[in-house]
Design a protein around this motif. Structure first.
Motif, PDB file in Angstrom:
ATOM      1  N   GLU A 110      50.220  -6.219  17.601  1.00 23.75           N
ATOM      2  CA  GLU A 110      49.687  -4.877  17.318  1.00 23.75           C
ATOM      3  C   GLU A 110      48.178  -5.011  17.085  1.00 23.75           C
ATOM      4  O   GLU A 110      47.736  -5.893  16.327  1.00 23.75           O
ATOM      5  N   PRO A 111      47.360  -4.147  17.702  1.00 23.59           N
ATOM      6  CA  PRO A 111      45.900  -4.323  17.610  1.00 23.59           C
ATOM      7  C   PRO A 111      45.358  -4.325  16.185  1.00 23.59           C
ATOM      8  O   PRO A 111      44.344  -4.968  15.915  1.00 23.59           O
ATOM      9  N   ASP A 112      46.008  -3.612  15.270  1.00 24.73           N
ATOM     10  CA  ASP A 112      45.471  -3.512  13.903  1.00 24.73           C
ATOM     11  C   ASP A 112      46.152  -4.474  12.929  1.00 24.73           C
ATOM     12  O   ASP A 112      45.980  -4.359  11.716  1.00 24.73           O
ATOM     13  N   VAL A 113      46.922  -5.428  13.453  1.00 25.06           N
ATOM     14  CA  VAL A 113      47.623  -6.373  12.571  1.00 25.06           C
ATOM     15  C   VAL A 113      47.008  -7.771  12.704  1.00 25.06           C
ATOM     16  O   VAL A 113      46.951  -8.329  13.801  1.00 25.06           O
ATOM     17  N   SER A 124      40.000 -12.142  10.526  1.00 26.86           N
ATOM     18  CA  SER A 124      40.952 -11.141  11.045  1.00 26.86           C
ATOM     19  C   SER A 124      41.527 -10.289   9.916  1.00 26.86           C
ATOM     20  O   SER A 124      42.074  -9.208  10.159  1.00 26.86           O
ATOM     21  N   LEU A 125      41.374 -10.736   8.659  1.00 28.21           N
ATOM     22  CA  LEU A 125      41.835  -9.919   7.531  1.00 28.21           C
ATOM     23  C   LEU A 125      41.040  -8.618   7.412  1.00 28.21           C
ATOM     24  O   LEU A 125      41.470  -7.688   6.741  1.00 28.21           O
ATOM     25  N   ILE A 128      42.794  -5.254   7.968  1.00 25.65           N
ATOM     26  CA  ILE A 128      43.702  -4.626   6.997  1.00 25.65           C
ATOM     27  C   ILE A 128      43.261  -3.192   6.666  1.00 25.65           C
ATOM     28  O   ILE A 128      44.072  -2.266   6.643  1.00 25.65           O
ATOM     29  N   GLU A 129      41.955  -3.040   6.422  1.00 26.53           N
ATOM     30  CA  GLU A 129      41.446  -1.718   6.055  1.00 26.53           C
ATOM     31  C   GLU A 129      41.713  -0.722   7.183  1.00 26.53           C
ATOM     32  O   GLU A 129      42.130   0.414   6.945  1.00 26.53           O
ATOM     33  N   ILE A 130      41.499  -1.180   8.420  1.00 28.79           N
ATOM     34  CA  ILE A 130      41.715  -0.329   9.595  1.00 28.79           C
ATOM     35  C   ILE A 130      43.198   0.035   9.693  1.00 28.79           C
ATOM     36  O   ILE A 130      43.570   1.185   9.933  1.00 28.79           O
ATOM     37  N   LEU A 212      41.923 -16.757  18.768  1.00 26.03           N
ATOM     38  CA  LEU A 212      40.570 -17.282  19.027  1.00 26.03           C
ATOM     39  C   LEU A 212      39.628 -16.190  19.534  1.00 26.03           C
ATOM     40  O   LEU A 212      38.499 -16.464  19.933  1.00 26.03           O
ATOM     41  N   GLY A 213      40.095 -14.949  19.490  1.00 18.78           N
ATOM     42  CA  GLY A 213      39.278 -13.819  19.950  1.00 18.78           C
ATOM     43  C   GLY A 213      38.232 -13.410  18.923  1.00 18.78           C
ATOM     44  O   GLY A 213      38.070 -14.046  17.879  1.00 18.78           O
ATOM     45  N   THR A 214      37.553 -12.297  19.231  1.00 18.28           N
ATOM     46  CA  THR A 214      36.452 -11.842  18.376  1.00 18.28           C
ATOM     47  C   THR A 214      36.758 -10.442  17.881  1.00 18.28           C
ATOM     48  O   THR A 214      37.180  -9.577  18.655  1.00 18.28           O
ATOM     49  N   LEU A 215      36.509 -10.239  16.596  1.00 20.67           N
ATOM     50  CA  LEU A 215      36.715  -8.916  16.023  1.00 20.67           C
ATOM     51  C   LEU A 215      35.604  -7.987  16.507  1.00 20.67           C
ATOM     52  O   LEU A 215      34.421  -8.232  16.242  1.00 20.67           O
ATOM     53  N   LYS A 216      35.996  -6.936  17.275  1.00 19.27           N
ATOM     54  CA  LYS A 216      34.986  -5.976  17.788  1.00 19.27           C
ATOM     55  C   LYS A 216      35.466  -4.583  17.400  1.00 19.27           C
ATOM     56  O   LYS A 216      36.561  -4.177  17.781  1.00 19.27           O
ATOM     57  N   ASP A 217      34.669  -3.862  16.662  1.00 20.24           N
ATOM     58  CA  ASP A 217      35.024  -2.523  16.174  1.00 20.24           C
ATOM     59  C   ASP A 217      36.343  -2.578  15.429  1.00 20.24           C
ATOM     60  O   ASP A 217      36.447  -3.159  14.385  1.00 20.24           O
ATOM     61  N   ASP A 218      37.409  -1.978  16.034  1.00 18.90           N
ATOM     62  CA  ASP A 218      38.639  -1.924  15.244  1.00 18.90           C
ATOM     63  C   ASP A 218      39.786  -2.733  15.848  1.00 18.90           C
ATOM     64  O   ASP A 218      40.949  -2.468  15.571  1.00 18.90           O
TER      65      ASP A 218
END
Ligand SMILES: NC(=O)C1=CN([C@@H]2O[C@H](COP(=O)(O)OP(=O)(O)OC[C@H]3O[C@@H](n4cnc5c(N)ncnc54)[C@H](OP(=O)(O)O)[C@@H]3O)[C@@H](O)[C@H]2O)C=CC1
Ligand SMILES: N[C@@H](CC(=O)OP(=O)(O)O)C(=O)O
Length: 348
Positions: A110-113, A124-125, A128-130, A212-218
């Protein structure tokens, strides 16, 4: 002390949770859930104990309840060892109110998990807010990856920090405990190898790139390299072995990679979390190691052991190695416990 519950506490991974949490310095077991078959029974009567360490005295008299939010109260964190199809239905309901540290695969992509390995992608934590905002939950869900994926990705991280990876090929030799107690009949696995584990190759191929990805926006933008897996069940009780082949974009010195793996540390080591292995990756020089029977319990089952690390001179810019990781400790219950320790230390 935080009060915790275990969802699916009578199963193989549930029992690992029980054994890891019974004497935990920060967590106290309050609630154990299972199916209606077990609900209402004392834990010692409901669980057919599979582990070779004794069932902890402190849980024997706890009455197992149904895996239903109405039957659970007064806990801070719920550890989930539910079958994935059940987890998909109930984990979101529990997350309305509680923190869920899940080992099940249902919510991982899930994109937001967060799909968390604390040494690899603690950032990646931030999801959580999102997640809470989007879903209107007071609690949240954090997942740990698939057992083969965790061991592989831990070893890829120090390489990925130094070099651009072009391709990864991995062949796994997975222990029978990964399929659960009744998962593979003895007549099928003794004197044999089964070259198929349903859904496993796809999980390795997608989860690794998310981690191993990058957090971008949400959400997480997956890492861009290619990865392909072939998965096999072998007659080993615990401990997954993986043969890993990596092609980099540039030339490298194998000693730099060995050094980076052996010295690799992350946030859990910095914060000295109770379950953090001192060395997340142990590199051995022996020509016949790692082996699951000898190396799966290194650092209480929380380290991944690497051996046969060498340059592959048949393909440009390539290396190969073999790893062993404990599938139900670092690959399952131990991973969720470390996730919860990081959450306690950095968020609560
Ligand atoms: N990351 C990893 O490496 C690994 C992950 N796993 C994952 O962990 C999870 C658990 O696996 P495992 O311990 O082997 O499974 P088991 O089948 O041994 O245990 C399942 C647990 O869930 C409970 N359960 C089953 N059906 C229901 C239901 N309808 N409602 C509520 N509870 C139910 C069982 O209770 P009861 O005893 O009453 O039937 C039991 O406590 C799975 O998602 C699995 O894929 C597993 C191994 C390794
Ligand atoms: N499929 C793994 C165990 C498992 O249940 O994985 P997952 O948590 O991704 O469902 C194995 O067979 O060894």
């Amino acid at each position: 002390m935080l009060k915790v519950g275990i969802l699916g506490a009578t199963g193989m991974v549930g029992q690992r949770f029980v054994s890891l949490l019974a004497d935990h310095p920060d967590f106290e077991i309050e609630v154990l859930t299972a199916s209606p078959r077990s609900a209402g029974k004392k834990y010692e009567d409901a669980a057919k104990w599979y582990l070779d360490i004794e069932m902890p005295e402190s849980v024997k008299d706890i009455t197992v309840v149904n895996t239903d939010p109405k039957e659970v109260e007064d806990v801070d964190i719920l550890f989930s060892a539910l079958p994935s199809n059940i987890a998909a239905k109930v984990e979101p309901k529990f997350a309305e109110k509680y923190i869920v540290a899940s080992n099940a695969s249902a919510m991982r992509m899930e994109p937001d998990v967060p799909l968390l390995i604390p040494e690899v992608n603690p950032e990646s934590l931030d999801l959580i807010e999102i997640q809470q905002e989007k879903r209107g939950w007071e609690g949240f869900i954090v997942t740990n990856p698939n057992c083969s994926t965790i061991a592989l990705t831990l070893t890829l991280k120090p390489i990925y920090d130094l070099f651009d990876i072009k391709r990864v090929y991995v062949a796994t030799m997975q222990a029978v405990s990964g399929a659960g107690y009744a998962g593979v009949p003895s007549m099928a696995i003794l004197d044999n190898i089964i070259p198929f584990i349903s859904g496993e190759e796809e999980k390795i191929e997608t989860e690794t790139l998310k981690i191993l990805g990058t957090l971008k926006d949400d959400s997480i933008e997956p890492a861009k390299f290619k990865i392909t897996a072939s998965c096999h069940r072998v007659p080993v009780l615990d401990g997954h072995t993986e043969a890993v082949f990596i092609e980099l974009e540039e030339n490298f010195d194998i000693e730099d990679i060995k050094d980076a793996m052996a010295k690799f540390k992350g946030l859990p080591q910095k914060l000295n979390l109770p379950s953090a292995p001192k060395k997340p990756i142990i590199v051995l020089d022996d020509e016949d190691r790692p082996q699951p029977r000898i190396d799966r319990d290194n650092e209480n089952g929380m380290a991944v052991t690497v051996g046969r690390l060498r340059k592959d001179n048949t393909i440009e810019n390539s290396l190969k190695y073999v790893l062993v990781g404990h599938n139900t400790i670092r690959g399952a219950a131990g991973a969720s416990v470390l996730n919860a320790e990081l959450i306690k230390e950095t968020i609560l």
